[in-house]
Design an enzyme around this catalytic site. Structure first.
Site, PDB file in Angstrom:
ATOM      1  N   HIS A 113       0.811  -1.223   0.000  1.00 23.93           N
ATOM      2  CA  HIS A 113       0.000   0.000   0.000  1.00 23.93           C
ATOM      3  C   HIS A 113       0.844   1.272   0.000  1.00 23.93           C
ATOM      4  O   HIS A 113       0.344   2.356   0.303  1.00 23.93           O
ATOM      5  CB  HIS A 113      -0.965   0.002   1.186  1.00 23.93           C
ATOM      6  CG  HIS A 113      -2.029  -1.045   1.094  1.00 23.93           C
ATOM      7  ND1 HIS A 113      -2.678  -1.559   2.193  1.00 23.93           N
ATOM      8  CD2 HIS A 113      -2.551  -1.698   0.023  1.00 23.93           C
ATOM      9  CE1 HIS A 113      -3.560  -2.470   1.797  1.00 23.93           C
ATOM     10  NE2 HIS A 113      -3.489  -2.571   0.490  1.00 23.93           N
ATOM     11  N   SER A 181      -6.495  -8.341  10.179  1.00 21.66           N
ATOM     12  CA  SER A 181      -7.795  -9.024  10.177  1.00 21.66           C
ATOM     13  C   SER A 181      -8.007  -9.771   8.868  1.00 21.66           C
ATOM     14  O   SER A 181      -8.922 -10.589   8.753  1.00 21.66           O
ATOM     15  CB  SER A 181      -8.926  -8.007  10.377  1.00 21.66           C
ATOM     16  OG  SER A 181      -8.899  -7.036   9.335  1.00 21.66           O
TER      17      SER A 181
END
Length: 228
Positions: A113, A181
């Site tokens: 990212h 997650s």
């Protein structure tokens, strides 16, 4: 009983897939937990969207500067242990944009990212240090808007970054997911490129969705990595 230390010792190539939970011990908040980066937002994806940058660049700048920069954060034991392991035989594919894997000594890092400290002018392409961006997001010379080189909601991942990440996943005979997650795509989808014979494991405070046969190590990642 799965033994992560033994699995790392036996592996030929270890790839770690890391998320915000790796950096929380360094004082950088995660995104969605209570007190996290998004905890005071009704629509968190809006704050870090390409639309917000394009339409409200000053509001985008103010939010990012206030919420995301922790230049004094130091690498923790997870960063350091991952660096030692992957510098010898592996790679790190990270969602994190804080640069702490590199500060911790890791040489083989794919920043899926991008990186907060990669600042450039959208008009001329010139690069700036982050201290300049903290003061203003306007390049006085040409009026261009400065931005950090992170992937915003609504923006694609660069093809060469995807290719490098896929390569790191495919090389691994041990793939370890840490501190995420695993709900953000396309990052979470990278696990689909794992070799059929690869050992898959995750270290996280809570169970996450993993392919059948994967091993879940529940607990605080700093405690787990301190023992490696």
């Amino acid at each position: 009983m799965f033994d992560l230390k033994e699995a790392i010792a036996q592996a030929q190539f270890v790839t770690f897939m890391t998320g915000a939970g790796v950096s929380t011990a360094s004082g950088i908040p995660d995104y969605r937990s209570k007190g996290g980066l998004y905890s005071d937002l009704a629509s968190p994806e809006e704050a870090l969207s390409d639309d917000n940058l394009r339409l409200h660049h000053q509001a985008f700048h103010d939010w990012v500067v206030k919420k995301m920069y922790y230049p004094n954060a130091k690498p923790n034991v997870i960063h350091e242990k991952m660096a030692a392991i992957t510098n010898e035989k592996g790679a790190i594919v990270t969602q994190n944009v804080d640069g702490l894997h590199q500060k911790g000594g890791a040489k083989h890092v794919i920043e899926f990212h991008g990186n907060l400290y990669n600042i450039f002018c959208q008009t001329c392409g010139r690069h700036f240090d982050y201290q300049t961006y903290l003061k203003s997001d306007v390049h006085e010379a040409d009026g261009g808007v400065l931005r950090p080189g992170i992937v915003l909601y609504g923006e694609p991942i660069e093809p060469n970054v995807i290719a490098r990440a896929v390569s790191a996943i495919r090389q691994a005979d041990l793939l370890v997911v840490v501190g995420t997650s695993f709900q953000v795509y396309p990052f979470a989808g990278l696990i689909g490129y794992a070799r059929p014979d690869a050992v898959l494991a995750a270290v996280n405070r809570e169970p996450i969705a993993l392919p059948a046969g994967a091993h879940m190590v529940l607990g605080d990642a700093t405690a787990v990595f301190a023992k490696l």
